[in-house]
Motif scaffolding. Structure first.
Motif, PDB file in Angstrom:
ATOM      1  N   GLU A 166     104.134  31.810  26.570  1.00 22.95           N
ATOM      2  CA  GLU A 166     104.025  33.222  26.379  1.00 22.95           C
ATOM      3  C   GLU A 166     103.204  33.687  25.270  1.00 22.95           C
ATOM      4  N   LEU A 167     102.250  34.577  25.293  1.00 23.30           N
ATOM      5  CA  LEU A 167     101.476  35.215  24.229  1.00 23.30           C
ATOM      6  C   LEU A 167     102.531  36.311  23.787  1.00 23.30           C
ATOM      7  N   ASN A 168     103.318  35.925  22.726  1.00 22.24           N
ATOM      8  CA  ASN A 168     104.192  37.114  22.139  1.00 22.24           C
ATOM      9  C   ASN A 168     103.702  38.028  21.074  1.00 22.24           C
ATOM     10  N   GLU A 169     102.646  37.742  20.506  1.00 19.75           N
ATOM     11  CA  GLU A 169     102.022  38.731  19.341  1.00 19.75           C
ATOM     12  C   GLU A 169     100.477  38.295  19.107  1.00 19.75           C
ATOM     13  N   VAL A 170      99.717  39.320  18.827  1.00 18.26           N
ATOM     14  CA  VAL A 170      98.442  39.225  18.256  1.00 18.26           C
ATOM     15  C   VAL A 170      98.246  40.281  16.998  1.00 18.26           C
ATOM     16  N   VAL A 171      98.232  39.779  15.896  1.00 19.49           N
ATOM     17  CA  VAL A 171      98.092  40.539  14.893  1.00 19.49           C
ATOM     18  C   VAL A 171      97.093  40.048  13.732  1.00 19.49           C
ATOM     19  N   PRO A 172      96.570  41.183  13.150  1.00 17.96           N
ATOM     20  CA  PRO A 172      95.485  40.767  12.046  1.00 17.96           C
ATOM     21  C   PRO A 172      96.084  39.857  11.038  1.00 17.96           C
ATOM     22  N   SER A 173      95.391  38.780  10.529  1.00 11.01           N
ATOM     23  CA  SER A 173      95.559  38.114   9.293  1.00 11.01           C
ATOM     24  C   SER A 173      94.651  38.032   8.358  1.00 11.01           C
ATOM     25  N   GLN A 174      94.789  37.344   7.161  1.00  9.16           N
ATOM     26  CA  GLN A 174      93.832  37.465   6.060  1.00  9.16           C
ATOM     27  C   GLN A 174      92.595  36.659   6.499  1.00  9.16           C
TER      28      GLN A 174
END
Length: 145
Positions: free
Chosen positions: A36-44
């Motif tokens: 499951e793809l749970n989260e996609v968030v920007p990172s450094q």
């Protein structure tokens, strides 16, 4: 007559064991690998993907990796990457995170699991991870298998 019944019982027992072994093999191949793809968030570094991976096979997986294809908002291939999910014990769920350097999360429309270059475990066929793959997503980015 007594002699014949002594032979029948062990033969019947042997058939029962063989049938049980075949049923166990079928159960192993009927398991699933839930990604499951749970989260996609920007990172450094760029974009961080968080996956929840559940091994519903009866066997432990000592090494699992997937080749992902990342599609942009226009449906074009942005990049391909092999992500190493490491070990996935039988009946367990693990969370794995991956940074995609230089990738803008907002540009990612969908992910496709293209292949499983590594699907290793005792008694596990090499194609079991793809055959038993079930995908889902809790993020705005679609995950396909």
């Amino acid at each position: 007559m007594m002699h014949l019944s002594r032979m029948i019982v062990p033969v019947a027992f042997a058939f029962a064991l063989a049938a049980g072994g075949a049923a166990a093999q079928e159960a192993a191949s009927a398991g699933a690998l839930n990604i499951e793809l749970n989260e996609v968030v920007p990172s450094q570094k760029g974009c961080k993907l968080t996956f929840v991976a559940g091994n519903a096979f009866v066997q432990n997986l000592s090494k699992v990796s997937f080749e992902f294809v990342i599609f942009d908002q226009k449906g074009l291939v942005e990049r391909m990457a092999v992500l190493d999910f490491r070990d996935l014990p039988a009946g367990k769920t693990k969370v794995r995170q991956f940074d995609l350097p230089g990738t803008n999360c907002e540009a990612v429309k969908s992910l496709l699991i293209n292949d499983a270059p590594a699907c290793v475990g005792d008694g596990v066929e090499g194609d079991a991870c793809m055959k038993g793959l079930k995908t889902g997503s809790k993020s705005a980015v679609e995950l396909k298998g």
